[in-house]
Design a protein around this motif. Structure first.
Motif, PDB file in Angstrom:
ATOM      1  N   LEU A 140      33.151  48.547  55.496  1.00 25.79           N
ATOM      2  CA  LEU A 140      32.151  48.264  54.855  1.00 25.79           C
ATOM      3  C   LEU A 140      31.933  46.167  54.049  1.00 25.79           C
ATOM      4  N   LEU A 141      32.993  46.269  53.382  1.00 30.97           N
ATOM      5  CA  LEU A 141      32.612  44.846  52.427  1.00 30.97           C
ATOM      6  C   LEU A 141      33.952  43.629  54.048  1.00 30.97           C
ATOM      7  N   GLY A 142      34.372  43.555  54.491  1.00 30.42           N
ATOM      8  CA  GLY A 142      34.803  43.384  55.732  1.00 30.42           C
ATOM      9  C   GLY A 142      36.239  42.822  54.793  1.00 30.42           C
ATOM     10  N   TYR A 143      37.031  42.683  53.855  1.00 29.14           N
ATOM     11  CA  TYR A 143      37.762  42.156  52.911  1.00 29.14           C
ATOM     12  C   TYR A 143      39.702  43.229  53.922  1.00 29.14           C
ATOM     13  N   ARG A 144      40.358  42.078  54.368  1.00 24.82           N
ATOM     14  CA  ARG A 144      41.079  42.124  54.973  1.00 24.82           C
ATOM     15  C   ARG A 144      42.387  40.987  54.297  1.00 24.82           C
ATOM     16  N   ASN A 145      43.739  42.025  54.561  1.00 26.69           N
ATOM     17  CA  ASN A 145      45.249  41.881  54.852  1.00 26.69           C
ATOM     18  C   ASN A 145      45.511  41.317  52.960  1.00 26.69           C
ATOM     19  N   GLU A 146      45.768  39.926  52.347  1.00 24.87           N
ATOM     20  CA  GLU A 146      45.932  39.567  50.847  1.00 24.87           C
ATOM     21  C   GLU A 146      44.404  39.808  50.133  1.00 24.87           C
ATOM     22  N   GLY A 147      43.473  39.676  50.497  1.00 29.80           N
ATOM     23  CA  GLY A 147      41.936  39.830  49.850  1.00 29.80           C
ATOM     24  C   GLY A 147      41.880  41.345  50.045  1.00 29.80           C
ATOM     25  N   ALA A 148      42.039  42.549  50.633  1.00 28.94           N
ATOM     26  CA  ALA A 148      41.757  43.964  51.038  1.00 28.94           C
ATOM     27  C   ALA A 148      43.152  44.219  49.742  1.00 28.94           C
ATOM     28  N   GLU A 149      44.009  43.579  49.735  1.00 22.19           N
ATOM     29  CA  GLU A 149      44.822  44.423  48.967  1.00 22.19           C
ATOM     30  C   GLU A 149      44.932  43.945  47.755  1.00 22.19           C
ATOM     31  N   SER A 150      43.790  43.108  46.805  1.00 20.18           N
ATOM     32  CA  SER A 150      44.196  42.499  46.064  1.00 20.18           C
ATOM     33  C   SER A 150      43.406  42.983  45.167  1.00 20.18           C
ATOM     34  N   ILE A 151      41.918  43.382  45.808  1.00 23.36           N
ATOM     35  CA  ILE A 151      40.717  43.861  45.563  1.00 23.36           C
ATOM     36  C   ILE A 151      41.285  46.013  45.573  1.00 23.36           C
ATOM     37  N   HIS A 152      41.528  46.613  46.603  1.00 28.62           N
ATOM     38  CA  HIS A 152      42.821  47.817  46.111  1.00 28.62           C
ATOM     39  C   HIS A 152      43.756  47.703  44.757  1.00 28.62           C
ATOM     40  N   ASP A 153      44.721  46.499  44.199  1.00 26.71           N
ATOM     41  CA  ASP A 153      45.320  47.190  42.928  1.00 26.71           C
ATOM     42  C   ASP A 153      44.276  46.019  42.222  1.00 26.71           C
ATOM     43  N   LEU A 154      43.499  45.455  42.031  1.00 23.04           N
ATOM     44  CA  LEU A 154      42.656  45.383  40.855  1.00 23.04           C
ATOM     45  C   LEU A 154      41.500  46.411  40.580  1.00 23.04           C
ATOM     46  N   VAL A 155      41.354  47.192  41.433  1.00 25.02           N
ATOM     47  CA  VAL A 155      40.282  48.681  41.168  1.00 25.02           C
ATOM     48  C   VAL A 155      42.085  49.798  40.686  1.00 25.02           C
ATOM     49  N   ALA A 156      42.584  50.068  41.367  1.00 25.41           N
ATOM     50  CA  ALA A 156      43.446  50.912  41.040  1.00 25.41           C
ATOM     51  C   ALA A 156      43.900  50.612  38.912  1.00 25.41           C
ATOM     52  N   GLU A 157      43.786  49.408  39.174  1.00 25.71           N
ATOM     53  CA  GLU A 157      44.448  49.514  37.822  1.00 25.71           C
ATOM     54  C   GLU A 157      43.417  49.199  36.835  1.00 25.71           C
ATOM     55  N   CYS A 158      42.280  49.385  37.152  1.00 23.38           N
ATOM     56  CA  CYS A 158      41.104  49.475  36.177  1.00 23.38           C
ATOM     57  C   CYS A 158      40.909  50.845  35.839  1.00 23.38           C
ATOM     58  N   ALA A 159      40.638  51.908  37.305  1.00 22.96           N
ATOM     59  CA  ALA A 159      41.053  53.526  37.109  1.00 22.96           C
ATOM     60  C   ALA A 159      42.322  53.451  36.029  1.00 22.96           C
ATOM     61  N   SER A 160      43.473  52.901  36.437  1.00 28.05           N
ATOM     62  CA  SER A 160      44.441  53.871  35.863  1.00 28.05           C
ATOM     63  C   SER A 160      43.980  53.584  34.206  1.00 28.05           C
ATOM     64  N   ARG A 161      43.615  51.951  33.695  1.00 30.69           N
ATOM     65  CA  ARG A 161      43.584  50.988  32.441  1.00 30.69           C
ATOM     66  C   ARG A 161      42.245  53.160  31.721  1.00 30.69           C
ATOM     67  N   VAL A 162      41.528  53.248  32.214  1.00 26.60           N
ATOM     68  CA  VAL A 162      40.454  53.928  32.176  1.00 26.60           C
ATOM     69  C   VAL A 162      40.915  54.832  31.971  1.00 26.60           C
ATOM     70  N   TYR A 163      41.876  55.695  32.992  1.00 27.48           N
ATOM     71  CA  TYR A 163      42.803  57.492  33.060  1.00 27.48           C
ATOM     72  C   TYR A 163      43.074  56.794  31.489  1.00 27.48           C
ATOM     73  N   GLY A 164      43.536  55.710  31.378  1.00 26.31           N
ATOM     74  CA  GLY A 164      44.592  55.731  29.722  1.00 26.31           C
ATOM     75  C   GLY A 164      43.843  56.184  27.927  1.00 26.31           C
ATOM     76  N   LEU A 165      42.229  55.302  28.693  1.00 25.25           N
ATOM     77  CA  LEU A 165      41.851  55.940  27.027  1.00 25.25           C
ATOM     78  C   LEU A 165      41.122  57.061  27.675  1.00 25.25           C
ATOM     79  N   LEU A 166      41.132  57.259  28.383  1.00 25.95           N
ATOM     80  CA  LEU A 166      40.688  59.006  28.845  1.00 25.95           C
ATOM     81  C   LEU A 166      42.136  60.009  28.083  1.00 25.95           C
TER      82      LEU A 166
END
Length: 187
Positions: free
Chosen positions: A113-139
């Motif tokens: 959908l968004l068209g991210y590739r390679n490092e761009g896609a990896e960067s987005i995945h990493d950022l979302v994973a870190e956000c979700a991990s932070r939120v899970y930690g708060l929970l």
């Protein structure tokens, strides 16, 4: 009433943490973009997502949380691309999920959908994973008894804030920077 106040307070804590974190990472400006059109779709998106999200939470809590951030990003994309064509849809989540299945929801959004590739896609995945991990930690930090009304309310609050953070992050990436307007004729 005590339960509702607790959940509301917890949601504010999640919002503050996500906002500050994403601002430090440069994914959000000081003034976070808003989009009432996309925010209005939250109840419908949540209802569609809950059966999958709740089922996956026990074994894959970070995924269950993070997928909603990708959903917020997708909704911002739909809004920017052609909201007239997308505003009345009711199958946002299901259509994306069914493209490659729940397990590949992130790839469907980020790459297809968004068209991210390679490092761009990896960067987005990493950022979302870190956000979700932070939120899970708060929970987890709240030590809420699983299976209770409070636990469900806090889970939904987490999903809501991740959805809004994903939306804001994608709006920011699309160039929607909320800066004060200066009328050139007043200079």
């Amino acid at each position: 009433m005590e339960n509702k106040a607790f959940v509301t307070e917890f949601e504010e804590k999640v919002k503050k943490d996500l906002t500050e974190f994403l601002q430090k990472k440069g994914a959000l400006d000081a003034h976070v973009p808003e989009c009432p059109d996309v925010e209005e779709k939250w109840p419908m998106i949540a209802r569609a997502y809950m059966p999958d999200g709740v089922k996956e939470f026990q074994q894959y809590p970070v995924t269950s949380l993070g997928w909603m951030m990708f959903m917020g990003m997708a909704m911002a994309f739909y809004w920017d691309k052609d909201w007239e064509a997308n505003a009345n849809r009711t199958d946002y989540y299901e259509k994306l999920r069914d493209e490659q299945g729940y397990d590949h929801f992130d790839e469907t959004v980020v790459e297809n959908l968004l068209g991210y590739r390679n490092e761009g896609a990896e960067s987005i995945h990493d950022l979302v994973a870190e956000c979700a991990s932070r939120v899970y930690g708060l929970l987890n930090h709240e030590k809420i008894e699983p299976g209770t009304e409070t636990a469900l309310g806090c889970y939904i609050a987490c999903l809501h804030q991740l959805y809004l953070a994903g939306m804001a992050m994608e709006l920011n990436a699309l160039g929607y920077h909320m800066t004060p307007y200066t009328n050139p004729s007043q200079n």
